[in-house]
Design an enzyme around this catalytic site. Structure first.
Site, PDB file in Angstrom:
ATOM      1  N   HIS A  75       0.961  -1.074   0.310  1.00  0.00           N
ATOM      2  CA  HIS A  75      -0.109   0.046   0.500  1.00  0.00           C
ATOM      3  C   HIS A  75       0.461   1.500  -0.482  1.00  0.00           C
ATOM      4  O   HIS A  75       0.579   2.356  -0.957  1.00  0.00           O
ATOM      5  CB  HIS A  75      -0.980   0.161   0.843  1.00  0.00           C
ATOM      6  N   CYS A 158     -30.534   1.256  -7.677  1.00  0.00           N
ATOM      7  CA  CYS A 158     -32.616   0.970  -6.556  1.00  0.00           C
ATOM      8  C   CYS A 158     -33.550   1.433  -7.063  1.00  0.00           C
ATOM      9  O   CYS A 158     -34.756   0.991  -6.665  1.00  0.00           O
ATOM     10  CB  CYS A 158     -32.370   1.822  -4.763  1.00  0.00           C
TER      11      CYS A 158
END
Ligand code: C5P
Length: 402
Positions: A75, A158
């Site tokens: 990272h 949605c």
């Protein structure tokens, strides 16, 4: 290590249904001549396969902390190799996590570890977006210097038509290219910024000061650092954390601020005086805490503090030097332009940034401001926007003058 040549976009993809649009975004980046490396969250991989991005980018796709046994701190190297971190789509979960420094997977850890500019393209259900927690996270991330693209209004997964739809890949790519173009634009330049209030102590525990939050100066310091400048931020006491990658010089009084600003002034290319410096200080500071006496009234004698901006501008102007470029601020309640121009001449600054503090939407501790640039070429008014957005506009304006 950064590779020479192509700039690298580190693209974080999270678990929104808009993840498929990241394929198009990769292509747009490549057409713009950028190298793309992808990090995917666990949920993103359930929507689009890592193999797709491996094939599109030609680079390995990073998915987990400790993926690479030869490079256990992947990272950190991913964060350092990139020129910009883009998270698109950025779900409510990841947005809220990174706003609060949660680092529990590869993407959020990379976001916390990176010092390069970031671009976030939120994508979420309208209720999640309107939730005050998400709104606060957006504000925190913007203050921390992230560029937020969208979200726009439109058809959501949605089944409703509302806000929360990820901006188009074209808009995200354009915002990324703008951030990259600015990111090196102050490389090699030194920027001095004064910020925050000053404090003048009457006794060991009492002082006079102002409600200045320091937000404007800190936003400017952050912006200058993101553009590659070497930044010295000299600030009176604030609650803000010093931005990463800058030289932070904390001071308390106006005289200390002048001393430190004076040390850094001659070597600077740009000097911005955004501190709300106290104009007066008590002639004597009591050694011990003052006691309530019989008498209900107190009298203090005050003397004038030095005007830091005027003192240093006079030094530059007397030396007939054209560096640093000097910027001052003017908080006015009326006749903004006339007062700002008079202040510019009186103080010897190149540019005055004026704002109308009688407008309740702006001012001292607010997150937003609307400003008027006043210089020898005339004046220019901006819209009302966040102090971080203004910081970018202020540097765009200054850089045209260098
Ligand atoms: O005179 P006034 O306080 O309105 O001027 C504001 C500008 O001058 C700001 O840029 C502020 O930082 C700077 N200033 C200063 N030292 C002072 C007073 C103001 O540098 N003592």
């Amino acid at each position: 290590m950064k590779s020479a040549g192509k700039q690298t976009v580190l693209l974080g993809i999270t678990g929104s249904i808009a993840a498929y649009k990241a394929c198009e975004l990769v292509r747009l980046y490549q057409n713009a001549g950028l190298n793309v490396k992808v990090i995917m969250t666990k949920h993103a991989q359930r929507l689009v396969g890592a193999a797709t991005f491996r094939a599109l980018t030609g680079n390995a796709v990073a998915t987990r902390l400790f993926d690479d046994p030869g490079n256990p701190i992947n990272h950190i190297s991913l964060a350092q190799e990139a020129d910009v971190l883009v998270i698109a789509p950025c779900t409510a979960n990841v947005l809220n996590k990174i706003a609060h420094g949660v680092a529990d997977d590869l993407l959020s850890t990379t976001a916390l570890a990176t010092t390069v500019p970031s671009v976030l393209a939120p994508a979420m259900n309208a209720a999640m977006l309107k939730n005050p927690v998400t709104q606060e996270s957006l504000r925190v991330l913007e203050v921390a210097g992230a560029t937020i693209v969208g979200p726009g209004k439109g058809y959501l997964a949605c089944g409703t038509e509302d806000s929360g739809r990820m901006s188009s890949p074209e808009e995200i790519c354009a915002a990324t290219l703008r951030v990259l173009a600015q990111s090196k634009s102050l490389a090699g330049k030194r920027v001095l910024i004064t910020a925050g209030p000053t404090r003048e102590y009457l006794d060991p525990v009492r002082y006079i000061s102002s409600p200045s939050s320091g937000k404007t100066g800190f936003a400017l310091a952050h912006e200058a650092a993101q553009r590659g400048a070497a930044v010295v931020l000299i600030s009176g006491p604030t609650k803000l954390l010093s931005p990463l990658g800058i030289e932070y010089v904390p001071v308390t009084t106006a005289e200390q601020m002048l001393e430190k600003a004076s040390e850094h002034f001659d070597g600077a290319d740009i000097a911005i005086f955004s501190a709300a410096v106290g104009d007066f200080r008590p002639v004597r500071r009591a050694e011990q805490k003052l006691k309530k006496g019989e008498d209900s009234s107190f009298t203090f004698d005050f003397s004038a503090n030095p005007d830091i901006l005027a003192t240093l501008a006079a030094r530059r102007n007397a030396a007939r030097a054209n560096r640093p470029y000097i910027v001052g601020f003017a908080a006015e309640t009326e006749h903004l332009l006339q007062n700002a121009e008079a202040k510019r001449r009186a103080k010897g600054a190149d540019l005055i940034i004026a704002n109308d503090v009688s407008d309740p939407r702006v001012g001292f501790a607010s997150d937003n401001n609307r400003i008027l640039f006043v210089d020898d070429a005339g004046s220019e008014q901006t819209e009302l926007m966040s102090k971080q957005q203004l910081a970018a506009i202020i540097f765009d304006h200054i850089q045209q003058k260098l």
